[in-house]
Design an enzyme around this catalytic site. Structure first.
Site, short mmCIF file in Angstrom:
data_model
loop_
_atom_site.label_atom_id
_atom_site.label_comp_id
_atom_site.label_asym_id
_atom_site.label_seq_id
_atom_site.Cartn_x
_atom_site.Cartn_y
_atom_site.Cartn_z
N GLU A 54 -3.74 -6.47 4.10
CA GLU A 54 -2.99 -6.84 2.61
C GLU A 54 -3.40 -8.38 2.43
OE1 GLU A 54 -1.85 -4.62 5.06
OE2 GLU A 54 -2.03 -2.90 3.94
N PHE A 80 4.34 -2.68 2.11
CA PHE A 80 3.10 -3.53 2.49
C PHE A 80 2.82 -4.64 1.90
CE2 PHE A 80 1.17 1.16 2.83
CZ PHE A 80 2.29 1.70 3.79
N HIS A 123 7.79 2.96 3.59
CA HIS A 123 6.68 3.37 2.39
C HIS A 123 7.63 2.88 1.11
CE1 HIS A 123 4.11 5.13 5.38
NE2 HIS A 123 3.07 5.03 4.36
C1 LIG Z 1 0.40 -2.37 6.44
C2 LIG Z 1 0.03 -1.07 5.98
N1 LIG Z 1 -1.27 -0.89 5.29
C3 LIG Z 1 -1.48 0.25 4.62
C4 LIG Z 1 -0.82 1.60 5.30
C5 LIG Z 1 -1.26 2.74 4.74
N2 LIG Z 1 -2.06 3.49 5.73
C6 LIG Z 1 -1.66 4.20 6.57
S1 LIG Z 1 -2.35 4.87 7.97
C7 LIG Z 1 -3.64 3.96 7.23
C8 LIG Z 1 -5.04 3.98 8.01
C9 LIG Z 1 -4.79 3.32 9.36
O1 LIG Z 1 -5.95 3.30 9.87
P1 LIG Z 1 -6.32 3.03 11.50
O2 LIG Z 1 -5.41 1.90 11.95
O3 LIG Z 1 -7.58 3.36 11.82
O4 LIG Z 1 -5.38 4.59 12.13
P2 LIG Z 1 -5.50 5.88 11.89
O5 LIG Z 1 -4.89 6.37 10.83
O6 LIG Z 1 -7.02 6.25 11.76
O7 LIG Z 1 -4.97 6.59 13.10
C10 LIG Z 1 -3.26 3.33 6.04
C11 LIG Z 1 -4.29 2.63 5.28
C12 LIG Z 1 0.20 1.22 6.08
N3 LIG Z 1 0.78 2.21 6.62
N4 LIG Z 1 0.50 -0.03 6.48
#
Ligand SMILES: Cc1ncc(C[n+]2csc(CCOP(=O)(O)OP(=O)(O)O)c2C)c(N)n1
Ligand SMILES: [Mg+2]
Lengths: 330, 316
Positions: A54, A80, A123
């Site tokens: 972000e 976020f 959230h």
């Molecule tokens: C700071 C933040 N930005 C965006 C999100 C929304 N979000 C939740 S999980 C996710 C993807 C996470 O990807 P990764 O770190 O690869 O973990 P995975 O979900 O694949 O296990 C996103 C964008 C969040 N929860 N926190």
């Protein structure tokens, strides 16, 4: 009139502004995946997915906007935004002033917030007042599909950074949106329901709770005026004062936490500028000083509901009578 | 190289992976019929949770994120209490105040779960610092995704852990997806371990769908941390075979890529390796299914928190 979901009203606003001005672009985590229509029409240079970061999303928007682009960024969920606070508050909000007006930052930062999806406090955090408290930023939080479209278009055209909050529970609700060019100015409240006895001031989906409360009150012969602020900064002081002077009783309603929320500011404005017109104390119906819970019954108890608003509004008349009785008995 | 893992231990890992799979599939099925809110499942990634957690000791700590059920179950969590948390019930690990996205269970050493992507990386540095200051001689395992590695906190955490010599086992589950964005759209290289190596710590990448390989790699990392007092980085190369959360039609996923990874399913691979007969597998599967069914029913029957709990636990 067309009937659009709020999500589509936002998409239509962005598409129209992108057609109108080649400097408008949009990026964020999953933006190009979720807004395929925009990607197809405008291509991957103007509609971009970003890395999950972000700070750099907001920072890139601030830098690009200073150089003449008009970026719209999607920061997903309001909590976020805390990872972009430096870029939004210290850069977008301050560098115009601190550079003696050399730069402007025409950017829009969107985020979802509010109860309804039981997603819990990381959230759902109604932190809109944080940005109201920060100089150099504008803040909007619409409540109807038409306003989502019209305010998004105005936000994109505005030369200042605009924080654009979307009630997640309303994202896929539909509403009427005027055909053709439809702009809603920043800083103008809307009177959703006219009334003479008490003013209910609110924004976001709490406006609906106020409208429901107004219907309950009407059955008891109390006519409530419902004001939808739409913009929290600039705040439509004139609309607030005009209604308060008419009714003499005000209840401010928001999901955001109570202390130092927008309701506190409105109560202060009323105390400063409408004191003599008030017939009863200004009341606030807000969430308590706790993080938004996830558990469904707790989430429901956390957010202002119509019954509590109607009860609070009715109590203003009781305290009025009590005050009258006290005066009479002295 | 470590000796071969004995078959009994591998059978235990198989049962743990099947438990996670059954847990997640039940949660998804219940979401589909409107009985539960959406959750982020770890279907396809069970080997990372089971292999790493099996290598940890009882005194070691775990930090996890939004995709935590596998880590919790591998650590011995009661599936009924995780389900209860997902359902917002008072018997959940967080009294219903978390929901599915931030389930901590301090009693199991699973601390400070956060759904702010990258938060676990920042917090792990502090947990590692406390471990080191208090002479606990334990390891802090920090699970996170490939997406989290794009956050500044990833680099900040690795740098601090390296210069302060913190006992952290970084475990990056590189599942190729960052919500609705493919990893290749967000970074110029494939392996997060390459970034980690540039922070001056040993960094390995392991076949994340081979539970035995994951277990051994984690053991090697833990041995490094214990002997040098310094952090270690382990990437598990794997794939998220369900959506980001439930429901998710995965319309944005390349079907060929998905099929190729499904063919590498970590549970199927271990079953083939163990060469169990069909009856043996059925016995385990039945036991797991009954446990999950019972857990779900317990959670459904559990009470919601009292309304007074809306304002409890805000301040210490
Ligand atoms: C700071 C933040 N930005 C965006 C999100 C929304 N979000 C939740 S999980 C996710 C993807 C996470 O990807 P990764 O770190 O690869 O973990 P995975 O979900 O694949 O296990 C996103 C964008 C969040 N929860 N926190
Ligand atoms: Mg990932």
């Amino acid at each position: 009139m067309q009937c659009l979901t709020i999500n589509d009203a936002i998409g239509q606003a962005i598409a129209e502004e992108m057609r109108r001005d080649s400097n408008v672009m949009m990026f964020g985590e999953g933006v190009a995946t979720k807004r395929v229509d925009l990607l197809n029409e405008f291509g991957g240079r103007r509609i971009r997915n970003t890395p999950l970061a972000e700070g750099i999303i907001a920072g890139a928007a601030v830098g690009a906007s200073a150089m003449g682009m008009r970026p719209v960024i999607d920061l997903l969920f309001a909590p976020f935004m805390t990872l972009a606070m430096d870029e939004l508050v210290n850069s977008a909000g301050k560098l115009r002033y601190m550079s003696g007006g050399q730069f402007k930052f025409p950017l829009v930062a969107m985020a979802m917030t509010g109860t309804g999806w039981t997603v819990g406090a990381q959230h759902n955090h109604n932190l809109e007042a944080w940005f109201v408290h920060s100089p150099g930023l504008k803040v909007v939080m619409p409540s109807t599909a038409a306003d989502f479209k019209g305010l998004m278009k105005s936000a994109i055209r505005d030369d200042n950074p605009v924080l654009f909050f979307v009630e997640m529970a309303m994202t896929f609700d539909s509403g009427e949106v005027p055909d053709g060019e439809h702009l809603v100015p920043l800083g103008k409240a809307a009177v959703r329901r006219a009334g003479s006895d008490v003013t209910l001031i609110s924004y976001g989906k709490s406006v609906r709770a106020c409208e429901a409360a107004a219907s309950q009150l009407a059955e008891k012969g109390v006519f409530a005026e419902v004001i939808d602020l739409r913009s929290l900064k600039p705040l439509d002081e004139a609309a607030i004062l005009a209604s308060a002077k008419k009714t003499g009783r005000v209840v401010v309603v928001h999901e955001a936490n109570r202390m130092c929320g927008v309701g506190a500011e409105i109560a202060a404005i009323l105390a400063e500028k409408a004191f003599v017109a008030l017939k009863a104390p200004v009341l606030r119906i807000t969430s308590p000083d706790v993080p938004a819970p996830s558990s469904y019954p707790l989430e429901l108890a956390f957010a202002p509901q119509a019954d509590a608003i109607a009860t609070a509004a009715a109590s203003l008349f009781e305290s009025d009578q009590k005050a009258v009785r006290e005066i009479q008995s002295s | 190289m470590t000796e071969a893992v004995e078959p009994g231990a591998l059978r235990g890992m198989l049962e743990n992976m099947l438990t996670i799979r059954a847990y997640e599939e039940k949660a998804a099925a219940m979401q589909a019929v409107g009985q539960a809110a959406g959750t982020c499942t770890s279907v396809g990634q069970e080997a990372a949770a089971v292999g790493v957690v099996a290598a940890l000791g009882a005194e070691d700590l775990i930090l996890t994120n939004h995709r935590s059920a596998g880590h919790l179950l591998a650590r011995g969590a009661d599936p009924a209490r995780i389900y209860a948390e997902v359902l917002g019930k008072a018997t959940g690990y967080c009294k219903g105040k978390s929901g599915s996205l931030h389930v901590s269970a301090k009693e199991l050493g699973v601390v400070l779960t956060s759904t702010i992507v990258g938060a676990e990386l920042s917090l792990a540095a502090g947990v590692g610092l406390a471990s080191s200051m208090q002479g606990r001689n334990n390891v802090v395992a920090c699970f996170f995704g490939d997406g989290a590695a794009s956050e500044g906190s990833f680099h900040e955490s690795l740098n601090l852990a390296a210069v302060w010599k913190l006992p952290i086992l970084y475990v990056c589950e590189n599942n190729q997806w960052q919500a609705f964005v493919h990893r290749r759209e967000t970074m110029p290289m494939d392996h997060i371990s390459d970034w980690a190596a540039s922070h001056g710590m040993p960094a390995a990448s392991v076949d994340g769908n081979d539970v035995e390989a994951v277990y051994r790699a984690a053991q090697a990392g833990i041995a490094h941390i214990k002997t040098t007092g310094q952090p270690y980085f382990l990437e598990t190369w794997t794939y998220r075979t369900r959506g980001h959360y439930e429901p998710d039609d995965q319309g944005y996923v390349d079907p060929d890529e998905l099929a190729a990874w499904r063919a590498q399913d970590p549970i199927d691979r271990l079953q083939r390796k163990l060469d169990l007969d069909a009856v043996e597998i059925q016995v385990i599967q039945k036991r797991v299914a009954q446990r999950i069914e019972k857990a779900w029913n317990e959670a459904i029957a559990a009470p919601y928190p009292a309304l007074a709990d809306l304002t409890s636990d805000v301040y210490a």
